[in-house]
Design an enzyme around this catalytic site. Structure first.
Site, PDB file in Angstrom:
ATOM      1  N   VAL A  17      -4.246   3.642  -4.165  1.00 28.59           N
ATOM      2  CA  VAL A  17      -4.031   2.382  -3.439  1.00 28.59           C
ATOM      3  C   VAL A  17      -3.674   1.306  -4.450  1.00 28.59           C
ATOM      4  CG1 VAL A  17      -5.057   0.669  -1.910  1.00 28.59           C
ATOM      5  CG2 VAL A  17      -5.663   3.090  -1.660  1.00 28.59           C
ATOM      6  N   ASP A  18      -2.471   0.719  -4.297  1.00 27.89           N
ATOM      7  CA  ASP A  18      -1.990  -0.260  -5.272  1.00 27.89           C
ATOM      8  C   ASP A  18      -1.312  -1.420  -4.545  1.00 27.89           C
ATOM      9  OD1 ASP A  18      -1.100  -1.637  -7.417  1.00 27.89           O
ATOM     10  OD2 ASP A  18       0.192  -0.064  -8.232  1.00 27.89           O
ATOM     11  N   SER A  19      -2.038  -2.535  -4.439  1.00 21.90           N
ATOM     12  CA  SER A  19      -1.475  -3.713  -3.772  1.00 21.90           C
ATOM     13  C   SER A  19      -0.427  -4.399  -4.635  1.00 21.90           C
ATOM     14  CB  SER A  19      -2.595  -4.706  -3.430  1.00 21.90           C
ATOM     15  OG  SER A  19      -3.237  -5.161  -4.610  1.00 21.90           O
ATOM     16  N   GLY A  20      -0.296  -3.990  -5.893  1.00 23.25           N
ATOM     17  CA  GLY A  20       0.717  -4.575  -6.766  1.00 23.25           C
ATOM     18  C   GLY A  20       2.057  -3.868  -6.677  1.00 23.25           C
ATOM     19  N   PHE A  38       0.078   4.360  -2.288  1.00 22.36           N
ATOM     20  CA  PHE A  38       0.040   3.590  -1.049  1.00 22.36           C
ATOM     21  C   PHE A  38       0.246   2.128  -1.412  1.00 22.36           C
ATOM     22  CE2 PHE A  38      -2.278   2.123   2.895  1.00 22.36           C
ATOM     23  CZ  PHE A  38      -1.410   2.736   3.792  1.00 22.36           C
TER      24      PHE A  38
END
Length: 410
Positions: free
Chosen positions: A212-215, A283
């Site tokens: 999970v990588d919001s960047g 993601f």
């Protein structure tokens, strides 16, 4: 401070002395303690003779340090057996080891002041003993040099530019060292490795560990992972190209929609397919926003759909070791599809944006001319707000169909 004096006949004396005391005064004190005339005493520290006029502090002698004492009549024999070489190693390591082992007081002091050296003395590896003695000698020499340099700078000419630069550097380093010590005491977690966020997911029915990588702007899947999940047949190669970022990866195309399962609920997801063997599934922010995900670090959960599903982030023991080594590749891949860096390539190897536009502009820089306004008007007629329409068109580089799909999906 207290120093330990070891005599040639294995007698141990602990004396309390002032750091600025001269060697001659120490010998006078020892003469009273063990009845060896001052003139017959020879004191050795780190294998070097301590001269009468020298002070203990100048020689680098510190609290709980060991000093060897031999009489002039037996100086040659003692130096050969229990003395130290210039590099700090023992002249006769076996004799030194046996001598220290035989004295319980010295061993007790070693276990308090230097447990590593004490363990080596009790062991059978003389080579390791010599290495430790050399290391300790180097540490003391380095510390002594630093102290001498600091002392010299203290009395340096205030108009000497080079000296003032060294003083400034020493002050700065001292601040850094103090900051480091404070961090060790109050924030030790800062020195530990930070494990990235992974959750269990299913992509087209195949379970996997999702990073999970919001960047990352886009959700990414590798070619091998897409093939394992049975999605490679849906690859749209019209979207292939080269992704430039921290590194460079080949964009093989795009899979427009496929089911992913988070918890016990299925969600539609689109993927950018990269030829990145070192990265499996990422993601990204596009799907995090679409499905209203919340990264809850307090509870260590990924909440999906505004909280309708919550799945825990995996602990380090549950993450395959190869994934921990691949985090840097995932970050490289995510930065490779950052805004303005991805696109399809024409025959001249020029990079143009995804979505068939040929202006060469990056996402968010779509020209707002008559054609763009016509697309906005058409989507507004479908009931969407103008601002949302403009944002969607910019997100997909003016591609009307993709923007509409995004708006309907949101």
């Amino acid at each position: 401070m207290k120093i330990t004096v070891m005599t040639a006949d294995e007698q141990i004396i602990t004396v309390d002395v002032d750091p600025h005391e001269t060697v001659e005064n120490v010998k006078a004190l020892l003469e009273v303690e063990i009845s060896v005339p001052l003139k017959q005493q020879q004191l050795l520290y780190n294998g070097k003779e301590m001269r009468n006029f020298e002070k203990l502090s100048e020689l680098g002698v510190k609290d709980d340090d060991l000093v060897m004492m031999v009489s002039t009549a037996a100086s040659t024999l003692s130096t050969n057996n229990l003395g130290f070489n210039p590099d700090g190693s023992a002249v006769n390591p076996e004799a030194f080891q046996q001598h220290v082992r035989s004295d319980s007081n010295i061993m007790a002091q070693l276990f308090q002041s230097d447990p590593e050296l004490a363990q080596v003395v009790l062991g059978n590896d003389l080579n390791r003993l010599q290495e430790i003695l050399r290391e300790r000698h180097q540490q003391r020499s380095k510390l002594r040099s630093q102290q001498e340099e600091e002392l010299a700078l203290h009395y340096a000419d205030p108009f000497d530019v080079e000296a003032q630069k060294k003083i400034e550097a020493a002050i700065r380093q001292k601040g850094i060292d103090e900051n480091w010590q404070a961090a060790l005491e109050h924030n030790p977690e800062a020195f530990a490795r930070v494990v990235m966020l992974y959750v269990d997911m299913e992509v087209n029915g195949v379970p996997l560990k999702a990073f999970v990588d919001s960047g990352a702007q886009s959700t990414i899947i590798s070619k091998s992972c897409a093939e394992r999940c049975g999605l490679l047949r849906l690859l749209d190669q019209r979207y292939k190209g080269i992704a430039h970022g921290v590194g460079q990866s080949e964009i093989l195309g795009r899979i427009h929609v496929a089911p992913i399962k988070i918890g016990n609920i299925f969600y539609p997801c689109s993927f950018t397919v990269l030829d990145a063997p070192n990265m499996e599934f990422l993601f990204g922010l596009d799907m995090l926003r679409k499905h209203q995900c919340i990264i809850d670090l307090k509870e260590n959960l990924l909440r999906v759909g505004g909280g309708e599903v919550s799945v825990p982030f995996l602990q380090e023991k549950d993450i395959p070791s190869r994934f921990l080594d691949e985090e840097r590749y995932s970050k490289q891949a995510s930065s490779s599809v950052a805004p303005g860096t991805s696109g399809t390539t024409d025959r001249s190897n020029n990079v143009v944006p995804l979505g068939g536009q040929s202006s060469g502009g990056s996402r968010g820089d779509v020209a707002q001319g008559p054609v763009f306004e016509a697309k906005v008007a058409k989507l507004v007629e479908l009931g969407f707000g103008r601002d949302a329409v403009i944002q969607a068109l910019k997100l997909f580089d003016g591609n009307e169909e993709q923007a509409a799909g995004f708006l309907f999906g949101g």
